[in-house]
Design an enzyme around this catalytic site. Structure first.
Site, short mmCIF file in Angstrom:
data_model
loop_
_atom_site.label_atom_id
_atom_site.label_comp_id
_atom_site.label_asym_id
_atom_site.label_seq_id
_atom_site.Cartn_x
_atom_site.Cartn_y
_atom_site.Cartn_z
N GLU A 167 0.83 -1.21 0.00
CA GLU A 167 0.00 0.00 0.00
C GLU A 167 0.87 1.27 0.00
O GLU A 167 0.78 2.12 0.88
CB GLU A 167 -0.98 -0.01 1.17
N GLU A 273 -6.02 -7.00 -1.82
CA GLU A 273 -6.69 -7.01 -0.52
C GLU A 273 -8.13 -6.58 -0.67
O GLU A 273 -8.42 -5.56 -1.31
CB GLU A 273 -6.02 -6.03 0.47
#
Length: 340
Positions: A167, A273
């Site tokens: 991320e 995710e």
């Protein structure tokens, strides 16, 4: 003579076709199919604490067996450099990767390049790298990536995908690799991880992963910047965490973003995710089912798959409430999305 030669040829053909993606063969025979994945990086810590897992009928089973019975065919594992408690270090990742391999599952390795969590709000250097200059920092990224993957390869495990950073909405290894301050530095760090991965096996696909898969402007800013600074990657990774109230609009926006990433950069796309509150299991099943369909619809088979983040967490493990197992340790309806 002809019969003997035919037997030899048939034997060689059987051997070639039966090579498993678990080995170091560099062949991934299932790579054309959609990855239906789960990140289960907490599993060893959960088991150590006494957590047990049950199939939908209430029979206690190994978590990998339960996930496989729900259609999960791939596992994602995070790696930290030197975590204080040892979980998610190289040895712990190897132990989990071996279990995934024995279950016949595909593997993604997610490098955080930190001693603990790396995400949009924090990208802290490992303590051992904190005082390094940028040249040494790039070398550390290369060395760490190469070392972990070598450990796996030496045990006959070659991951299909490697995530260089987790991320990384504003880069990684702050402040040196903070994208908003120095995109070139971030691009160089990505390329260091890319080069180390390809040195292990050129067929491993390298993922650059950022969150908010519905936010096209964020993705254009990041990947325009990386492209303009010479970064190398194979796959654009996304996270998506909607609610029961907004998943349909988020999925629609995510699909448009995925299409743009394919057309703008020629990249493949992976949803690395997803998650939704465990209390919204029915909506979560609809969300994941729909997202899998949207990923599969991308032109040129550019959509690679969807991974649920820590679905096996239950009873608010470490305060996390977005799992897909109920308080008795059984999968909720959300996991049925992967059966489609």
């Amino acid at each position: 003579m002809r019969t003997g030669l035919l037997i030899v040829l048939l034997s060689l053909a059987f051997w070639a076709c039966s090579k498993s993606p678990k080995g170091d063969t560099e062949i991934f025979p299932e790579k054309s199919s959609l990855a239906k994945g789960a990140d289960v990086s907490w599993i060893t810590e959960q088991e150590k604490s006494g957590s047990k897992f049950y199939n939908s009928s209430g029979v206690q089973q190994d978590i990998f067996q339960i996930l496989k019975s729900k259609g999960v065919n791939a596992i994602r594992l995070r790696v930290w450099v030197n975590p204080a408690d040892g979980y998610c270090n190289t040895d712990d990742v190897l132990a989990k990767a071996q279990r995934a391999s024995l279950a016949g599952m595909r593997l993604m390795v997610d490098f955080h390049y930190s001693d603990s969590w790396a995400d949009p709000g924090k990208q802290t250097k490992p303590a051992a790298w904190a005082s390094q200059n940028f040249a040494d920092l790039k070398q550390s990224v290369y060395n760490h990536t190469f070392s972990v993957l070598t450990t796996l390869k030496n045990k006959g495990i070659t991951p299909e995908w490697v995530q260089v950073g987790n991320e990384t909405n504003d880069g990684m290894l702050w402040e040196d690799g903070k994208a908003s301050k120095n995109m070139k530095n971030f691009a160089d760090l990505i390329s260091a991880g890319y080069d180390a991965t390809k040195a292990i096996d050129s067929k491993i696909k390298v993922i650059v992963h950022i969150s908010n898969g519905y936010d096209n402007s964020l993705f254009r800013w990041m990947f325009d910047g990386l492209k303009n600074n010479g970064a190398k990657w194979d796959v654009i990774g996304m996270s998506l965490y909607p609610t029961a109230a907004d998943w349909e609009s988020k999925n629609t926006s995510c699909l448009e973003n995925m299409k743009d990433m394919v057309s703008r950069y020629g990249s493949e796309v992976m949803i690395c995710e997803v998650g939704m509150p465990v209390s919204e299991a029915a909506a979560c099943k609809s969300f994941v089912t729909d997202l899998l369909g949207k990923v599969k619809s991308l032109s040129g088979n550019k959509g690679l798959g969807v991974f649920y983040w820590e679905p096996q967490s239950y009873n608010s493990w470490k305060g996390y409430k977005l799992g897909a197992f109920d308080d008795t340790g059984k999968p909720t309806a959300a996991m049925d999305a992967f059966l489609n």
